[in-house]
Design a protein around this motif. Structure first.
Motif, short mmCIF file in Angstrom:
data_model
loop_
_atom_site.label_atom_id
_atom_site.label_comp_id
_atom_site.label_asym_id
_atom_site.label_seq_id
_atom_site.Cartn_x
_atom_site.Cartn_y
_atom_site.Cartn_z
N GLN A 121 -4.58 39.21 17.85
CA GLN A 121 -4.11 40.45 18.49
C GLN A 121 -4.94 41.65 18.06
O GLN A 121 -5.22 42.55 18.85
N GLY A 122 -5.37 41.64 16.78
CA GLY A 122 -6.14 42.77 16.24
C GLY A 122 -7.50 42.93 16.87
O GLY A 122 -8.05 44.03 16.91
N LEU A 123 -8.04 41.83 17.39
CA LEU A 123 -9.31 41.89 18.12
C LEU A 123 -9.10 42.58 19.47
O LEU A 123 -9.75 43.57 19.80
N TYR A 124 -8.14 42.07 20.24
CA TYR A 124 -7.95 42.57 21.60
C TYR A 124 -7.36 43.97 21.63
O TYR A 124 -7.64 44.75 22.55
N ALA A 125 -6.57 44.31 20.61
CA ALA A 125 -5.96 45.66 20.56
C ALA A 125 -7.03 46.74 20.52
O ALA A 125 -6.82 47.86 20.99
N GLN A 126 -8.20 46.40 19.97
CA GLN A 126 -9.29 47.38 19.88
C GLN A 126 -9.85 47.74 21.26
O GLN A 126 -10.59 48.70 21.42
N PHE A 127 -9.47 46.93 22.27
CA PHE A 127 -10.00 47.15 23.63
C PHE A 127 -8.87 47.43 24.63
O PHE A 127 -9.03 47.23 25.83
N GLY A 128 -7.73 47.87 24.12
CA GLY A 128 -6.66 48.34 25.01
C GLY A 128 -5.58 47.34 25.33
O GLY A 128 -4.60 47.68 26.00
N PHE A 129 -5.72 46.08 24.88
CA PHE A 129 -4.66 45.10 25.15
C PHE A 129 -3.48 45.35 24.22
O PHE A 129 -3.66 45.67 23.04
N GLY A 130 -2.28 45.17 24.77
CA GLY A 130 -1.07 45.33 23.95
C GLY A 130 -0.05 44.30 24.35
O GLY A 130 -0.28 43.51 25.28
N PRO A 131 1.11 44.29 23.68
CA PRO A 131 2.16 43.33 24.03
C PRO A 131 2.61 43.53 25.48
O PRO A 131 2.46 44.62 26.04
N LEU A 132 3.16 42.47 26.08
CA LEU A 132 3.66 42.57 27.46
C LEU A 132 4.66 43.72 27.55
O LEU A 132 5.56 43.84 26.72
N GLY A 133 4.52 44.56 28.59
CA GLY A 133 5.43 45.69 28.76
C GLY A 133 6.82 45.24 29.16
O GLY A 133 7.82 45.82 28.75
N ALA A 134 6.91 44.20 29.97
CA ALA A 134 8.21 43.72 30.46
C ALA A 134 8.20 42.19 30.46
O ALA A 134 8.12 41.56 31.51
N PRO A 135 8.31 41.59 29.27
CA PRO A 135 8.17 40.13 29.18
C PRO A 135 9.21 39.38 30.02
O PRO A 135 8.94 38.27 30.47
N HIS A 136 10.38 40.01 30.27
CA HIS A 136 11.42 39.31 31.03
C HIS A 136 11.02 39.10 32.50
O HIS A 136 11.64 38.32 33.21
N LEU A 137 9.97 39.80 32.95
CA LEU A 137 9.53 39.63 34.34
C LEU A 137 8.63 38.40 34.50
O LEU A 137 8.42 37.92 35.60
N TRP A 138 8.09 37.90 33.40
CA TRP A 138 7.11 36.82 33.47
C TRP A 138 7.79 35.46 33.50
O TRP A 138 8.79 35.24 32.82
N MET A 139 7.25 34.57 34.30
CA MET A 139 7.72 33.18 34.31
C MET A 139 6.50 32.28 34.27
O MET A 139 5.40 32.71 34.62
N GLU A 140 6.70 31.05 33.85
CA GLU A 140 5.56 30.13 33.80
C GLU A 140 6.02 28.70 33.93
O GLU A 140 7.19 28.38 33.68
N ILE A 141 5.10 27.86 34.34
CA ILE A 141 5.25 26.41 34.21
C ILE A 141 4.26 26.00 33.16
O ILE A 141 3.05 26.24 33.31
N ARG A 142 4.74 25.49 32.06
CA ARG A 142 3.85 25.15 30.95
C ARG A 142 3.75 23.64 30.86
O ARG A 142 4.77 22.95 30.76
N ASN A 143 2.55 23.13 30.90
CA ASN A 143 2.34 21.69 30.77
C ASN A 143 1.16 21.45 29.86
O ASN A 143 0.01 21.43 30.30
N ARG A 144 1.42 21.31 28.59
CA ARG A 144 0.36 21.13 27.61
C ARG A 144 -0.40 19.82 27.81
O ARG A 144 -1.48 19.65 27.28
N ASP A 145 0.19 18.89 28.53
CA ASP A 145 -0.45 17.59 28.74
C ASP A 145 -1.09 17.48 30.12
O ASP A 145 -1.34 16.39 30.61
N ALA A 146 -1.35 18.62 30.73
CA ALA A 146 -1.81 18.61 32.13
C ALA A 146 -3.04 17.74 32.35
O ALA A 146 -3.18 17.11 33.40
N TRP A 147 -3.94 17.70 31.39
CA TRP A 147 -5.16 16.90 31.62
C TRP A 147 -4.98 15.47 31.18
O TRP A 147 -5.76 14.62 31.50
#
Ligand SMILES: CC(C)(COP(=O)(O)OP(=O)(O)OC[C@H]1O[C@@H](n2cnc3c(N)ncnc32)[C@H](O)[C@@H]1OP(=O)(O)O)[C@@H](O)C(=O)NCCC(=O)NCCS
Length: 154
Positions: A121-147
């Protein structure tokens, strides 16, 4: 059109896919990354071809770092596969790669530029990235075994 940036340190950062060392990039991400360990070459190759893929190159030519932005080059970008060769770490190349994509001409109208990281996080924060503003809006399908395990669509 390719975009190239020369660093004062002698390295060059470029999105020219003709320069990108696919075998080396695959070795880094499949063997040394915590997020895509074991990714097959064929899948990695498609990810590189389908992204704005960036390499950092030493003056003599070899690739020393990479990242990909999964993007429509207009509204959205997802930063992935940020990697600097072990021998070249700690000299500002990681920061130069992020700075390069932040100023890339094709990425100036993004409404959202996102990424996920375990501990940098400390790397990206130097270039304007920050925590999600509204994490409850995000959804995902996560499949770690996709390949590994072919999945059927729902
Ligand atoms: C993370 C990585 C790309 C950084 O590359 P680098 O060329 O060594 O980084 P730089 O020399 O540009 O410096 C990185 C900056 O980010 C900071 N930082 C924050 N979290 C960090 C982390 N987890 N790892 C490395 N640097 C980190 C450093 O302190 C430094 O800031 P400073 O110069 O203000 O002190 C490199 O260590 C790497 O490839 N690691 C393995 C893969 C990885 O973890 N990739 C990131 C996945 S999100």
């Amino acid at each position: 059109m390719t975009h190239e940036q020369a660093l004062t340190s002698g390295y060059t950062i470029s999105d020219d896919l003709a320069r990108f060392d696919l075998a080396l990039g695959h070795r880094w991400i499949s063997r040394e990354s915590y997020w895509s360990e074991g990714i097959p070459l064929e899948v990695f190759k498609r990810s590189v071809a389908g992204s704005l893929t960036v390499g950092a190159y030493a003056a003599e030519g070899p690739m020393v770092g990479m990242l990909r932005v999964v993007t429509d080059r207009a509204t959205f970008g997802w930063v992935d596969d940020v990697f600097v060769d072990r021998a070249s770490r700690g000299h500002g190349l990681g920061k130069a790669l992020i700075a390069y994509v932040r100023s890339h001409p094709d990425l100036q109208t993004l409404g959202r530029f996102a990424l996920a990281t375990r501990d940098a996080q400390g790397l990206y924060a130097q270039f304007g990235f920050g925590p999600l503003g509204a994490p409850h809006l995000w959804m995902e399908i996560r499949n770690r075994d996709a390949w590994r395990v072919p999945t059927s669509p729902p």
